[in-house]
Design a protein around this motif. Structure first.
Motif, mmCIF file in Angstrom:
data_model
loop_
_atom_site.group_PDB
_atom_site.id
_atom_site.type_symbol
_atom_site.label_atom_id
_atom_site.label_comp_id
_atom_site.label_asym_id
_atom_site.label_seq_id
_atom_site.Cartn_x
_atom_site.Cartn_y
_atom_site.Cartn_z
ATOM 1 N N GLN A 75 0.828 -1.210 0.000
ATOM 2 C CA GLN A 75 0.000 0.000 0.000
ATOM 3 C C GLN A 75 0.865 1.263 0.000
ATOM 4 O O GLN A 75 0.554 2.251 -0.668
ATOM 5 N N VAL A 76 1.974 1.196 0.768
ATOM 6 C CA VAL A 76 2.872 2.354 0.837
ATOM 7 C C VAL A 76 3.448 2.662 -0.544
ATOM 8 O O VAL A 76 3.465 3.799 -0.999
ATOM 9 N N PHE A 77 3.914 1.612 -1.237
ATOM 10 C CA PHE A 77 4.609 1.832 -2.510
ATOM 11 C C PHE A 77 3.664 1.939 -3.713
ATOM 12 O O PHE A 77 4.102 2.332 -4.793
ATOM 13 N N ASP A 78 2.399 1.580 -3.537
ATOM 14 C CA ASP A 78 1.508 1.445 -4.697
ATOM 15 C C ASP A 78 1.448 2.682 -5.620
ATOM 16 O O ASP A 78 1.639 2.543 -6.831
ATOM 17 N N PRO A 79 1.223 3.894 -5.072
ATOM 18 C CA PRO A 79 1.087 5.040 -5.997
ATOM 19 C C PRO A 79 2.353 5.310 -6.810
ATOM 20 O O PRO A 79 2.276 5.563 -8.015
ATOM 21 N N SER A 80 3.527 5.221 -6.163
ATOM 22 C CA SER A 80 4.771 5.518 -6.898
ATOM 23 C C SER A 80 5.125 4.362 -7.843
ATOM 24 O O SER A 80 5.600 4.572 -8.956
ATOM 25 N N TRP A 81 4.851 3.135 -7.396
ATOM 26 C CA TRP A 81 5.070 1.944 -8.243
ATOM 27 C C TRP A 81 4.273 2.077 -9.538
ATOM 28 O O TRP A 81 4.751 1.812 -10.641
ATOM 29 N N ASN A 82 3.030 2.526 -9.361
ATOM 30 C CA ASN A 82 2.118 2.721 -10.483
ATOM 31 C C ASN A 82 2.697 3.712 -11.494
ATOM 32 O O ASN A 82 2.630 3.503 -12.703
ATOM 33 N N LEU A 83 3.307 4.760 -10.969
ATOM 34 C CA LEU A 83 3.882 5.777 -11.850
ATOM 35 C C LEU A 83 5.131 5.242 -12.563
ATOM 36 O O LEU A 83 5.277 5.374 -13.772
ATOM 37 N N VAL A 84 6.010 4.614 -11.777
ATOM 38 C CA VAL A 84 7.302 4.175 -12.326
ATOM 39 C C VAL A 84 7.110 3.031 -13.322
ATOM 40 O O VAL A 84 7.753 2.996 -14.368
ATOM 41 N N PHE A 85 6.227 2.089 -12.986
ATOM 42 C CA PHE A 85 6.094 0.876 -13.807
ATOM 43 C C PHE A 85 4.842 0.893 -14.698
ATOM 44 O O PHE A 85 4.081 -0.070 -14.753
ATOM 45 N N ASP A 86 4.636 2.004 -15.355
ATOM 46 C CA ASP A 86 3.641 2.108 -16.418
ATOM 47 C C ASP A 86 2.248 1.594 -16.025
ATOM 48 O O ASP A 86 1.657 0.784 -16.737
ATOM 49 N N GLY A 87 1.765 2.058 -14.885
ATOM 50 C CA GLY A 87 0.379 1.753 -14.498
ATOM 51 C C GLY A 87 0.197 0.462 -13.724
ATOM 52 O O GLY A 87 -0.936 0.065 -13.438
ATOM 53 N N CYS A 88 1.293 -0.190 -13.346
ATOM 54 C CA CYS A 88 1.182 -1.462 -12.601
ATOM 55 C C CYS A 88 0.782 -1.195 -11.150
ATOM 56 O O CYS A 88 1.318 -0.306 -10.507
ATOM 57 N N SER A 89 -0.182 -1.987 -10.657
ATOM 58 C CA SER A 89 -0.611 -1.838 -9.265
ATOM 59 C C SER A 89 -0.205 -3.061 -8.451
ATOM 60 O O SER A 89 -0.278 -4.193 -8.929
ATOM 61 N N LEU A 90 0.205 -2.805 -7.199
ATOM 62 C CA LEU A 90 0.645 -3.907 -6.328
ATOM 63 C C LEU A 90 -0.509 -4.517 -5.543
ATOM 64 O O LEU A 90 -0.365 -5.592 -4.971
ATOM 65 N N THR A 91 -1.636 -3.823 -5.494
ATOM 66 C CA THR A 91 -2.662 -4.202 -4.514
ATOM 67 C C THR A 91 -3.944 -4.765 -5.137
ATOM 68 O O THR A 91 -4.995 -4.752 -4.509
ATOM 69 N N ARG A 92 -3.844 -5.259 -6.356
ATOM 70 C CA ARG A 92 -5.065 -5.794 -6.990
ATOM 71 C C ARG A 92 -5.333 -7.226 -6.538
ATOM 72 O O ARG A 92 -4.433 -8.061 -6.538
ATOM 73 N N GLU A 93 -6.579 -7.478 -6.229
ATOM 74 C CA GLU A 93 -6.984 -8.836 -5.841
ATOM 75 C C GLU A 93 -7.567 -9.500 -7.087
ATOM 76 O O GLU A 93 -8.748 -9.836 -7.156
ATOM 77 N N SER A 94 -6.693 -9.708 -8.063
ATOM 78 C CA SER A 94 -7.145 -10.127 -9.406
ATOM 79 C C SER A 94 -7.840 -11.482 -9.401
ATOM 80 O O SER A 94 -8.623 -11.779 -10.301
ATOM 81 N N TRP A 95 -7.541 -12.323 -8.388
ATOM 82 C CA TRP A 95 -8.192 -13.642 -8.360
ATOM 83 C C TRP A 95 -9.708 -13.497 -8.280
ATOM 84 O O TRP A 95 -10.439 -14.327 -8.809
ATOM 85 N N LYS A 96 -10.175 -12.397 -7.634
ATOM 86 C CA LYS A 96 -11.633 -12.218 -7.498
ATOM 87 C C LYS A 96 -12.275 -12.007 -8.867
ATOM 88 O O LYS A 96 -13.341 -12.538 -9.147
ATOM 89 N N THR A 97 -11.588 -11.229 -9.728
ATOM 90 C CA THR A 97 -12.135 -10.990 -11.078
ATOM 91 C C THR A 97 -12.125 -12.286 -11.886
ATOM 92 O O THR A 97 -13.075 -12.578 -12.606
ATOM 93 N N VAL A 98 -11.044 -13.053 -11.759
ATOM 94 C CA VAL A 98 -10.970 -14.305 -12.532
ATOM 95 C C VAL A 98 -12.061 -15.267 -12.038
ATOM 96 O O VAL A 98 -12.740 -15.918 -12.846
ATOM 97 N N GLU A 99 -12.253 -15.324 -10.718
ATOM 98 C CA GLU A 99 -13.286 -16.225 -10.170
ATOM 99 C C GLU A 99 -14.685 -15.841 -10.642
ATOM 100 O O GLU A 99 -15.545 -16.697 -10.819
ATOM 101 N N ARG A 100 -14.899 -14.539 -10.859
ATOM 102 C CA ARG A 100 -16.220 -14.077 -11.324
ATOM 103 C C ARG A 100 -16.282 -14.019 -12.856
ATOM 104 O O ARG A 100 -17.220 -13.457 -13.418
ATOM 105 N N GLY A 101 -15.249 -14.553 -13.518
ATOM 106 C CA GLY A 101 -15.077 -14.347 -14.967
ATOM 107 C C GLY A 101 -16.043 -15.082 -15.871
ATOM 108 O O GLY A 101 -16.016 -14.891 -17.076
#
Ligand SMILES: C[S@@+](CC[C@H](N)C(=O)[O-])C[C@H]1O[C@@H](n2cnc3c(N)ncnc32)[C@H](O)[C@@H]1O
Length: 244
Positions: free
Chosen positions: A189-215
């Motif tokens: 959570q601490v690094f997420d906003p700057s990580w997002n900026l540095v790494f072209d929109g990448c987020s550290l805090t996505r719970e992507s498994w939930k989207t796949v499970e509802r896919g």
């Protein structure tokens, strides 16, 4: 806790101020689109070494999804530099899509190094709208380290289902949010906003498994994994495949 996270985020913001300034001036996006493929071409070598056995395991049953044509039609969504090519079976027909045209040079290098594949084409576009690909045209769609960066995960999965033939499969390998009770989640959570900026929109805090499970897939094999990576923040992963 939210206040501590905010203060730490502010500290990083100050340290990265020149980058935020470039972003404010509208220049960072442009720099990032050039810088990121160059970074990824180096990162991929390390990532593939550390994740080789997982990738081999993940892609080991790709052949089960060969369609009536007799050759596996595979769409790589957010292909980047083509990091997965060496894990695909011989004569696999690979189509690629990525919104960043600056990956093309790296992608063609990977194609040249993987003569066992039959390369079809590279399309510049986003996974949310793959209008260049006909309904039911693909046996398999592969998506690795992409759901962390996309604008709309739900729309991506709708498009994946559209382009897959009935019985086709969606393969994924993604870094995701750590368990909420852990220090790793705190630092994510601490690094997420700057990580997002540095790494072209990448987020550290996505719970992507939930989207796949509802896919909306008929069958889902999804596993959580602490990836054996040196970068602790991206160790929590999910991987598996879903059948249409
Ligand atoms: C971290 S890289 C991963 C690249 C590659 N899949 C790999 O495993 O090395 C993320 C990729 O997703 C792409 N990407 C970002 N947003 C996207 C979107 N909306 N649709 C498709 N690809 C996207 C980026 O351009 C980049 O190539």
């Amino acid at each position: 806790m939210a206040f501590v996270i905010f203060v730490l985020q502010l500290v990083i913001y100050i340290l990265l101020f020149p980058m935020y300034l470039l972003n404010f001036l509208g220049l960072w996006k442009w720099i990032c689109k050039i810088w990121f493929p160059c970074f990824l071409s180096r990162f991929t070598v390390i990532y593939n070494k550390q994740m080789a056995s997982k990738k081999r395991e993940l892609f080991s049953n790709l052949q089960e999804f060969v369609g009536p044509s007799g050759k596996l039609s595979l769409l790589e969504l957010g292909c980047g530099t083509g990091a997965n090519f060496k894990f695909y079976p011989p004569e696999c027909r690979v189509t690629c899509i990525d919104p960043n045209p600056n990956f093309e040079k790296y992608l063609f290098k990977s194609i040249a190094e993987n003569r066992h594949l039959q390369f079809e084409r590279f399309m510049v576009g986003v996974g949310e709208n793959m209008h260049q690909v006909a309904d039911g045209a693909m046996d398999v769609v592969v998506c690795t380290l992409v759901l962390c960066s996309v604008q709309n995960q739900e729309q991506i999965l709708r498009e994946v289902r559209r382009v897959l033939r009935p019985g086709g499969a969606f393969y994924f390998l993604e870094h995701v949010a750590a368990e909420r009770s852990t220090w790793n989640y705190f630092w994510q959570q601490v690094f997420d906003p700057s990580w997002n900026l540095v790494f072209d929109g990448c987020s550290l805090t996505r719970e992507s498994w939930k989207t796949v499970e509802r896919g909306g897939f008929s069958k889902l094999r999804l596993q959580h994994l602490q990836a054996p990576l040196s970068w602790v923040l991206v160790r929590p992963h999910i991987y598996g495949y879903a059948v249409k």
